[in-house]
Design a protein around this motif. Structure first.
Motif, PDB file in Angstrom:
ATOM      1  N   ALA A  30      -6.659  10.876   3.154  1.00 55.81           N
ATOM      2  CA  ALA A  30      -7.878  11.729   3.023  1.00 55.81           C
ATOM      3  C   ALA A  30      -8.748  12.433   3.928  1.00 55.81           C
ATOM      4  O   ALA A  30      -9.113  13.605   3.471  1.00 55.81           O
ATOM      5  CB  ALA A  30      -8.560  10.775   1.907  1.00 55.81           C
ATOM      6  N   ASP A  31      -8.727  11.959   4.948  1.00 60.82           N
ATOM      7  CA  ASP A  31      -9.704  12.486   5.925  1.00 60.82           C
ATOM      8  C   ASP A  31      -9.045  13.704   6.741  1.00 60.82           C
ATOM      9  O   ASP A  31      -9.887  14.765   7.025  1.00 60.82           O
ATOM     10  CB  ASP A  31     -10.128  11.411   7.019  1.00 60.82           C
ATOM     11  CG  ASP A  31     -11.318  10.454   6.337  1.00 60.82           C
ATOM     12  OD1 ASP A  31     -11.779  10.877   5.160  1.00 60.82           O
ATOM     13  OD2 ASP A  31     -11.023   9.394   6.888  1.00 60.82           O
ATOM     14  N   GLY A  32      -7.887  13.697   6.754  1.00 59.98           N
ATOM     15  CA  GLY A  32      -7.208  14.615   7.763  1.00 59.98           C
ATOM     16  C   GLY A  32      -6.592  15.932   6.735  1.00 59.98           C
ATOM     17  O   GLY A  32      -6.150  16.751   7.549  1.00 59.98           O
ATOM     18  N   GLY A  33      -6.597  15.948   5.524  1.00 55.50           N
ATOM     19  CA  GLY A  33      -5.908  17.090   4.869  1.00 55.50           C
ATOM     20  C   GLY A  33      -6.610  17.395   3.522  1.00 55.50           C
ATOM     21  O   GLY A  33      -7.746  16.723   3.124  1.00 55.50           O
ATOM     22  N   SER A  34      -5.842  18.289   2.753  1.00 56.12           N
ATOM     23  CA  SER A  34      -6.299  18.386   1.304  1.00 56.12           C
ATOM     24  C   SER A  34      -6.034  17.289   0.578  1.00 56.12           C
ATOM     25  O   SER A  34      -5.259  16.347   0.793  1.00 56.12           O
ATOM     26  CB  SER A  34      -5.469  19.732   0.853  1.00 56.12           C
ATOM     27  OG  SER A  34      -4.119  19.396   0.670  1.00 56.12           O
ATOM     28  N   ALA A  83       0.325  13.239  -2.290  1.00 54.93           N
ATOM     29  CA  ALA A  83       1.747  13.474  -1.597  1.00 54.93           C
ATOM     30  C   ALA A  83       1.948  12.344  -0.884  1.00 54.93           C
ATOM     31  O   ALA A  83       3.050  11.840  -1.262  1.00 54.93           O
ATOM     32  CB  ALA A  83       2.121  14.772  -1.407  1.00 54.93           C
ATOM     33  N   ALA A  84       1.341  11.937  -0.001  1.00 51.24           N
ATOM     34  CA  ALA A  84       1.467  11.016   1.066  1.00 51.24           C
ATOM     35  C   ALA A  84       1.765   9.479   0.228  1.00 51.24           C
ATOM     36  O   ALA A  84       2.745   8.837   0.613  1.00 51.24           O
ATOM     37  CB  ALA A  84       0.701  10.883   2.350  1.00 51.24           C
ATOM     38  N   GLY A  85       0.730   9.392  -0.659  1.00 53.27           N
ATOM     39  CA  GLY A  85       0.637   8.115  -1.322  1.00 53.27           C
ATOM     40  C   GLY A  85       1.926   8.047  -2.209  1.00 53.27           C
ATOM     41  O   GLY A  85       2.686   6.838  -2.454  1.00 53.27           O
ATOM     42  N   TYR A  86       2.262   9.037  -2.895  1.00 52.60           N
ATOM     43  CA  TYR A  86       3.510   9.066  -3.740  1.00 52.60           C
ATOM     44  C   TYR A  86       4.664   8.800  -2.892  1.00 52.60           C
ATOM     45  O   TYR A  86       5.548   8.153  -3.450  1.00 52.60           O
ATOM     46  CB  TYR A  86       3.419  10.295  -4.774  1.00 52.60           C
ATOM     47  CG  TYR A  86       2.139  10.425  -5.735  1.00 52.60           C
ATOM     48  CD1 TYR A  86       1.602   9.193  -5.984  1.00 52.60           C
ATOM     49  CD2 TYR A  86       1.812  11.653  -5.837  1.00 52.60           C
ATOM     50  CE1 TYR A  86       0.604   9.514  -6.995  1.00 52.60           C
ATOM     51  CE2 TYR A  86       0.784  11.871  -6.553  1.00 52.60           C
ATOM     52  CZ  TYR A  86       0.105  10.705  -7.302  1.00 52.60           C
ATOM     53  OH  TYR A  86      -0.830  10.905  -8.214  1.00 52.60           O
ATOM     54  N   ASP A  87       4.643   9.593  -1.803  1.00 47.25           N
ATOM     55  CA  ASP A  87       5.770   9.351  -0.982  1.00 47.25           C
ATOM     56  C   ASP A  87       6.067   7.848  -0.444  1.00 47.25           C
ATOM     57  O   ASP A  87       7.372   7.485  -0.460  1.00 47.25           O
ATOM     58  CB  ASP A  87       5.912  10.163   0.270  1.00 47.25           C
ATOM     59  CG  ASP A  87       5.900  11.935  -0.236  1.00 47.25           C
ATOM     60  OD1 ASP A  87       6.542  12.157  -1.317  1.00 47.25           O
ATOM     61  OD2 ASP A  87       5.666  12.729   0.835  1.00 47.25           O
ATOM     62  N   LEU A  88       5.248   7.254  -0.279  1.00 47.50           N
ATOM     63  CA  LEU A  88       5.462   5.762   0.093  1.00 47.50           C
ATOM     64  C   LEU A  88       5.946   4.811  -0.991  1.00 47.50           C
ATOM     65  O   LEU A  88       6.842   4.118  -0.907  1.00 47.50           O
ATOM     66  CB  LEU A  88       4.009   5.157   0.486  1.00 47.50           C
ATOM     67  CG  LEU A  88       3.888   3.628   0.758  1.00 47.50           C
ATOM     68  CD1 LEU A  88       4.777   3.446   2.007  1.00 47.50           C
ATOM     69  CD2 LEU A  88       2.539   3.474   1.131  1.00 47.50           C
ATOM     70  N   VAL A  89       5.219   5.391  -2.338  1.00 48.90           N
ATOM     71  CA  VAL A  89       6.037   4.654  -3.549  1.00 48.90           C
ATOM     72  C   VAL A  89       7.621   4.882  -3.782  1.00 48.90           C
ATOM     73  O   VAL A  89       8.270   3.906  -3.829  1.00 48.90           O
ATOM     74  CB  VAL A  89       5.031   5.344  -4.909  1.00 48.90           C
ATOM     75  CG1 VAL A  89       5.990   4.848  -5.947  1.00 48.90           C
ATOM     76  CG2 VAL A  89       3.965   4.658  -4.949  1.00 48.90           C
ATOM     77  N   PHE A  90       8.032   6.243  -3.365  1.00 53.50           N
ATOM     78  CA  PHE A  90       9.355   6.451  -3.428  1.00 53.50           C
ATOM     79  C   PHE A  90      10.157   5.725  -2.510  1.00 53.50           C
ATOM     80  O   PHE A  90      11.099   5.452  -2.893  1.00 53.50           O
ATOM     81  CB  PHE A  90       9.483   8.016  -3.302  1.00 53.50           C
ATOM     82  CG  PHE A  90       8.737   8.837  -4.558  1.00 53.50           C
ATOM     83  CD1 PHE A  90       8.640   8.178  -5.681  1.00 53.50           C
ATOM     84  CD2 PHE A  90       8.156   9.998  -4.004  1.00 53.50           C
ATOM     85  CE1 PHE A  90       8.025   8.929  -6.734  1.00 53.50           C
ATOM     86  CE2 PHE A  90       7.391  10.701  -4.930  1.00 53.50           C
ATOM     87  CZ  PHE A  90       7.378  10.141  -6.349  1.00 53.50           C
TER      88      PHE A  90
END
Length: 475
Positions: free
Chosen positions: A435-439, A445-452
């Protein structure tokens, strides 16, 4: 002719034709899955109208899942004792009445209570439908086709729910996503009373009350504790206390079933049937796969790509159609190939599809970023879900058909509930780090990609467990 004074036995009503029995079972499965998926897209409107907090809103979903998973074993044994016809009609009545109350709710408390009662009704319906399939379709090819149609009806329910939920919420009101169950339920009750008129009505053995209390409370406490992890750390008292209580209750349940119950709610001998034990283990893992596919993909479409609720439903429709088509094909292949080959091919689809989906980001296009991988994952679900359900309910005695169906449904639902909590926790932690480094969209998206990626790992785990299945013998 009969002689004078001889009592002529009353003719037993004949069960309905096979197509009507199968249609009833599929319609009930459709109704249960429709209700779960149709509610998801209505949640923002529910929150605005009834004043739910963010934490409280989750219990519109969790209350249903908790009761559905916790009461499934009890519903399965009740179907064996009192007959699937009675339990199916009672479950449909309870589900429909709770839907009416939910649709008319004016406070958060009433809606959550209605959802809990809906879950109890669903827990009565689901194992009863599987008991009907197991006892009505005994020939291998017909049984495989029946399970394929039953599984595919869930895909239709998910597809219809995702689209209809957005359309009903947008065009009418969120209340109609509940009220739509009332006329459907009334029609199905009438069909059940006619089509199951000649089915077994169950025995007269007493219900295993001690097993029912410890087993149901243990499962409910476990799922409740896991669900609390969405708001509290895994090491917190709010999570550890219900999980600890569930372990004590489940140990007591096993002791009751093994040593004290004359008619156990869950006969432990069933776990000595390798297909039943391994099939349920795979269904437990599969619950996380299903959650990652339908729940988190919908969130990705809305929160990352900016789709509306209706657009997200339409965006998942191609995958639902693919699942429907392939599930029917898998049912035709199962008697020839056996369980393991179909599961392994399905798991390969999971690994490839979720691996591809984990590359999606805020700038991805729908076709290459979401549609392609979800079609591949849907193919895997179509191959594995009806296959796993058939494996987990095969080889059991007819008198235990209800509890075997309850076990299979419990494994899938518990796996989905636990998978949702674990995957949501992982996604939230990864999102917070990004959250600190981007929109916000990039972080989500990064969180969902880990889920996948985690779901791809579940696919590998299912493939490994499938090696424990017995070899397929061609008739």
């Amino acid at each position: 002719m009969t002689s004078i004074g001889t009592v002529t036995p009353r003719a037993r009503p004949q069960a309905g034709p096979a197509w009507l029995v199968l249609s009833l079972a599929c319609a009930c499965q459709f109704m249960v899955i429709l209700d779960a998926s149709i509610v998801n897209v209505a949640l923002p409107s529910v929150q605005r109208d009834l004043g739910f907090t963010s934490t409280g809103l989750a219990w519109v979903v969790n209350g249903y899942l908790l009761a559905f998973s916790g009461f499934m074993l009890l519903g399965g044994r009740a179907a064996d004792l009192f007959g699937p016809r009675r339990m199916l009609a009672a479950g449909l009545s309870l589900f429909s009445a709770a839907s009416l109350v939910g649709g008319l709710a004016t406070t958060p408390e009433v809606l959550v209570a209605a959802r809990v009662v809906q879950g109890v009704g669903a827990a009565m319906m689901a194992p009863a439908t599987l008991a009907v399939l197991n006892t009505r379709f005994t020939e291998e090819h017909m049984r495989a086709r029946a399970f394929g149609a039953w599984s595919a009806s869930g895909g239709v329910g998910g597809m219809a729910g995702a689209v209809a939920g957005g359309a009903i919420t947008t065009g009418l009101s969120w209340r109609w996503v509940f009220l739509v169950n009332v006329p459907i339920g009334a029609a199905l009750i009438a069909v059940a009373m006619v089509s199951l008129a000649g089915t077994r009505t169950g025995g007269r053995e007493p219900l295993d009350l001690a097993g029912a209390v410890t087993g149901t409370a243990g499962l409910a406490a476990l799922i409740y504790g896991v669900m609390r992890s969405a708001d509290h750390a895994w090491t917190s008292a709010q999570v550890l206390m219900p999980i600890g209580a569930s372990l004590l209750l489940l140990v007591a349940f096993v002791a009751v079933e093994a040593r004290f119950a004359t008619r156990p709610m869950v006969p432990l001998r069933l776990f000595g049937i390798r297909r039943v034990a391994v099939g349920n283990g795979m269904l437990l893992l599969f619950g996380g796969i299903s959650t990652a596919m339908w729940y988190f993909t919908s969130l990705f479409l809305q929160n990352v790509l900016g789709f509306s609720a209706l657009q997200a439903g339409l965006g998942q429709t191609p995958a639902a159609v693919a699942f429907l088509v392939i599930a029917r094909r898998a049912a035709a292949l199962l008697p020839r190939t056996g369980v393991r080959p179909l599961v392994l091919v399905g798991c390969a689809c999971f690994v490839a599809g979720f691996g591809w989906l984990s590359l999606a980001h805020a700038g991805s296009g729908y076709v290459t970023g979401v549609l392609g991988p979800t079609l591949l994952i849907a193919a895997g679900i179509g191959l594995t879900f009806p296959t796993l359900m058939a494996a987990a309910t095969a080889d059991g005695p007819e008198g235990d058909a209800g509890v075997i169906g309850g076990l299979a449904n419990t494994a899938g639902q518990a796996g989905g509930s636990i998978g949702l909590a674990v995957l949501a926790t992982a996604a939230g932690a990864r999102t917070a780090l990004e959250a600190d480094g981007g929109s916000p969209a990039t972080a989500l998206a990064a969180g969902y990609d880990l889920v996948f990626l985690m779901a791809a790992g579940l696919g590998l785990a299912i493939a490994a467990v499938s090696m424990l299945l017995p070899r397929h013998r061609r008739g």
